[in-house]
Design an enzyme around this catalytic site. Structure first.
Site, PDB file in Angstrom:
ATOM      1  N   CYS A 178       0.822   3.236   3.162  1.00  0.00           N
ATOM      2  CA  CYS A 178       1.508   2.521   4.252  1.00  0.00           C
ATOM      3  C   CYS A 178       3.016   2.637   4.099  1.00  0.00           C
ATOM      4  O   CYS A 178       3.744   2.864   5.075  1.00  0.00           O
ATOM      5  CB  CYS A 178       1.099   1.050   4.262  1.00  0.00           C
ATOM      6  SG  CYS A 178      -0.683   0.775   4.444  1.00  0.00           S
TER       7      CYS A 178
ATOM      8  N   CYS B  67       0.862  -1.190   0.000  1.00  0.00           N
ATOM      9  CA  CYS B  67       0.000   0.000   0.000  1.00  0.00           C
ATOM     10  C   CYS B  67       0.896   1.237   0.000  1.00  0.00           C
ATOM     11  O   CYS B  67       1.750   1.397   0.878  1.00  0.00           O
ATOM     12  CB  CYS B  67      -0.901  -0.021   1.234  1.00  0.00           C
ATOM     13  SG  CYS B  67      -1.562   1.585   1.726  1.00  0.00           S
TER      14      CYS B  67
ATOM     15  N   CYS C 191     -16.267  12.601 -15.966  1.00  0.00           N
ATOM     16  CA  CYS C 191     -17.650  12.985 -16.290  1.00  0.00           C
ATOM     17  C   CYS C 191     -17.766  13.350 -17.777  1.00  0.00           C
ATOM     18  O   CYS C 191     -18.745  12.993 -18.438  1.00  0.00           O
ATOM     19  CB  CYS C 191     -18.086  14.173 -15.427  1.00  0.00           C
ATOM     20  SG  CYS C 191     -17.974  13.872 -13.647  1.00  0.00           S
TER      21      CYS C 191
ATOM     22  N   CYS D  84     -14.735  17.717 -14.145  1.00  0.00           N
ATOM     23  CA  CYS D  84     -14.306  16.318 -14.000  1.00  0.00           C
ATOM     24  C   CYS D  84     -14.074  15.672 -15.366  1.00  0.00           C
ATOM     25  O   CYS D  84     -14.998  15.574 -16.189  1.00  0.00           O
ATOM     26  CB  CYS D  84     -15.354  15.547 -13.201  1.00  0.00           C
ATOM     27  SG  CYS D  84     -15.155  13.758 -13.265  1.00  0.00           S
TER      28      CYS D  84
END
Length: 624
Positions: free
Chosen positions: A191, A188, A536, A533
């Site tokens: 992480c 991750c 979009c 966006c």
């Protein structure tokens, strides 16, 4: 590759650094010989000043060198400067050097080494960038770090973070006073980014008895399930097994600062009445526990204070003379409303007397009793004291300083009778300047009046029309109208479209209920989008084609869209990204989120599957 070749060449021609006379005769300027001649390096307070011209020569000639990339205007850089210079002076005699680069002047160097903030410190060994420095920013920490890395036999110290597993987790968190646990997943990126800061904080805090541990979510799935870990990394504080939320910054300094604060007792012990007088809050409820000794109830009280740390002032005493003065009984917790927010309509003192009570019982009780009938809502306490809805806020020039307290209380006293009558509503006053954004959203910015009233429910916000003479009667009439449903909500909305063009119906906040929530005989597919966006914009032709095809096959379906930036989104629809699409069956009006890909085929299959009426299922080409 070119950079590595250059460094190899530089090292291969026997680079040497020798002192020579300074420009003014009083400063030594090292001269680097090789690779086409000598390169002079200015030295400021024992720190080598590097530029594009000399950077490779210097870092390529050193077994280990620490380079600071800084900006002259940066406050953190200015704070670091004396510590950095002290470390440079201390290390110089040992042949270990520190250097710096003005990254605002040497922009290409900053870009080459991915410098995105100031100061950034990087360790180089023989011209190769090895790692970012993430240790403490003191001369001692810097010197210790460089001595370790200048040693050819240096090996990284063992990790200070305790590896936790199902076999040792309970033992560690139950036996330690304070443990911070990182629930992470290997691979991750968030992480991985946290790991060096977490390791550095673990080293700093270990000597103070604060333990940092980590749990690998791939290996320890049961522990992840036990603590309902949904995202990575998740940080949780444990105190003798009790769980608390970590709310600090996630860099090394932030973790260290936050955990050191958490190690302090959350309640102040008082032994004299004078201490009470000097430390009780004037504008917040005060919580005090009186205990005959450090018993189980005291431990539960401290746990409750930890849960509410920074939200309320907590005190405790074992002194009977203090208890007698405040009329406290042994083994009780008392919440005392400050005089500024007390009224004849409410009690001033509340007592928790359940000796066997747990902190989980104490926390909600303390939180509830700390809210006055009409208290002051602030940015700091709004999430703690004023989350309940409906909430009525009266905005004006609120101030409890000596010169303004009387005027503030005159207005507050007009609100109190109404708040007493309508106990199902939370009332508060608020400084208008502190909540300028709410004032704007309620449409009050140009009213010209001194007092404004707003109402917040779980769904909408409302406003009382401002008038010149604010009174109790005026406020009560408004509350009656609000409760009877006669007050319309305030909506951020685009104008209602004069005409609808195209197959996709345009919905705005003012028409949302009518066109989406109240269409009992029609299914609705609604897209929430943002004009900026990119996803979009990519979806737009697909969505239009979907609307055209479904208009023929299913006339009882409305395909709609709403600009979720220019319009308030109804609270029943959770929109966290764009585009977000929901389907609502006729008469049910329960939003069903669409989670598939954005192809015409997948969207159409979703609508057919969720439709309240039978739809044709023949395949349709989804090419544009």
């Amino acid at each position: 590759m070119l950079y590595k070749i250059l460094v190899t060449v530089l090292v291969g021609v026997c680079l040497a650094v020798e002192p020579t006379a300074g420009l003014d005769g009083d400063e030594d300027i090292p001269v680097v010989e090789g690779f086409g001649g000598e390169v002079k390096v200015v030295e400021e307070e024992d720190v080598l000043v590097l530029t594009t011209d000399n950077f490779l020569h210097v870092v390529g000639s050193k077994e280990a060198i620490l380079v600071e990339f800084y900006a002259p205007w940066c406050g953190h850089c200015k704070s670091l400067a004396p510590e950095y210079a002290a470390a440079a002076k201390e290390l110089k005699g040992e042949g270990i050097r520190l250097a710096k680069v003005d990254a605002t002047e040497e922009e290409e160097l900053g870009k080459q080494y991915d410098v995105s903030g100031y100061p950034t410190l990087k360790l180089f060994k023989k011209g190769e960038m090895v790692e970012d420095y993430r240790g403490g920013r003191t001369a001692g920490a810097l010197a210790e770090y460089m001595r370790m890395h200048a040693d050819p036999n240096y090996a990284p110290p063992p990790s200070a973070v305790v590896v936790l597993s199902s076999s040792n987790f309970s033992e560690v968190i139950q036996s330690k006073e304070l443990v911070l646990v990182d629930f992470y997943v290997p691979g991750c990126k968030h992480c991985d980014a946290l790991e060096p800061d977490f390791e550095g904080a673990a080293r700093d805090l270990k000597k103070e008895g604060i333990v940092l541990g980590k749990v690998n979510g791939i290996v320890e799935k049961d522990l992840f399930n036990q603590f309902d870990i949904k995202g990575y990394p998740t940080l949780i504080i444990f105190r003798k097994g009790r769980q608390f939320e970590f709310k600090g910054r996630r860099d090394e300094a932030g973790i260290v600062e936050y955990m050191r604060e958490q190690a302090k007792l959350p309640s102040r012990e008082v032994a004299t009445v004078l201490e009470i007088a000097n430390n009780f809050a004037r504008t917040n409820a005060n919580v005090i526990g009186f205990f005959s000794e450090k018993n189980d109830m005291f431990e539960e009280y401290i746990a409750a204070a930890n849960q509410l740390r920074s939200k309320l002032p907590f005190f405790h005493t074992f002194d009977s003379s203090v208890a007698d003065r405040l009329k406290l009984k042994a083994n009780t917790i008392t919440v005392i409303v400050p005089d500024l927010f007390h009224s004849k309509y409410e009690d001033k003192i509340f007592k928790f007397t359940k000796v066997s009570g747990t902190y989980k019982e104490m926390v909600p009780w303390i939180a509830k009793k700390s809210v006055s009938l009409v208290g002051q809502r602030t940015k700091e306490n709004m999430g703690f004291k004023y989350e309940n809805r409906p909430l009525i806020v009266v905005y004006y020039d609120v101030s409890f300083s000596h010169h303004y307290v009387k005027g503030t209380q005159i207005i507050r006293n007009k609100i109190l009778p109404v708040a007493d009558k309508y106990r199902d509503i939370t009332f508060a006053i608020a400084a208008e300047e502190e909540f300028d954004e709410e004032i704007k959203n309620l449409g009050f910015e140009d009213s010209g009046e001194d007092i404004h009233v707003g109402v917040f429910t779980t769904s909408f916000k409302y406003r009382m029309e401002p008038e010149e003479d604010f009174s109790t009667e005026m406020l009560e009439d408004f509350v009656k109208d609000f409760k009877s449903g006669e007050v319309l909500p305030v909506l951020k909305s685009q104008p209602v479209p004069r005409r609808q063009e195209g197959p996709v119906r345009v919905v705005v906040a003012r028409t949302f209920e009518q066109e989406v929530l109240e269409t009992a005989d029609k299914d609705v597919l609604i897209e929430f989008y943002a004009p900026w966006c990119g996803h979009c914009k990519t979806l737009e032709p697909v969505y239009k084609k979907l609307a055209k095809q479904l208009a023929k096959s299913h006339p009882n379906l409305v395909v709609a869209k709403m600009d979720a930036v220019a319009n308030d989104v109804h609270p029943s629809f959770k929109v966290e990204g764009f585009p977000t699409i929901f389907f609502l069956r006729a008469a049910e009006m329960k939003p069903i989120p669409y989670t598939g890909d954005r192809s015409l085929k997948s969207l159409k299959e979703f609508v057919i599957a969720e439709s309240s009426s039978k739809m044709p299922t023949q395949s349709t080409k989804d090419e544009l």
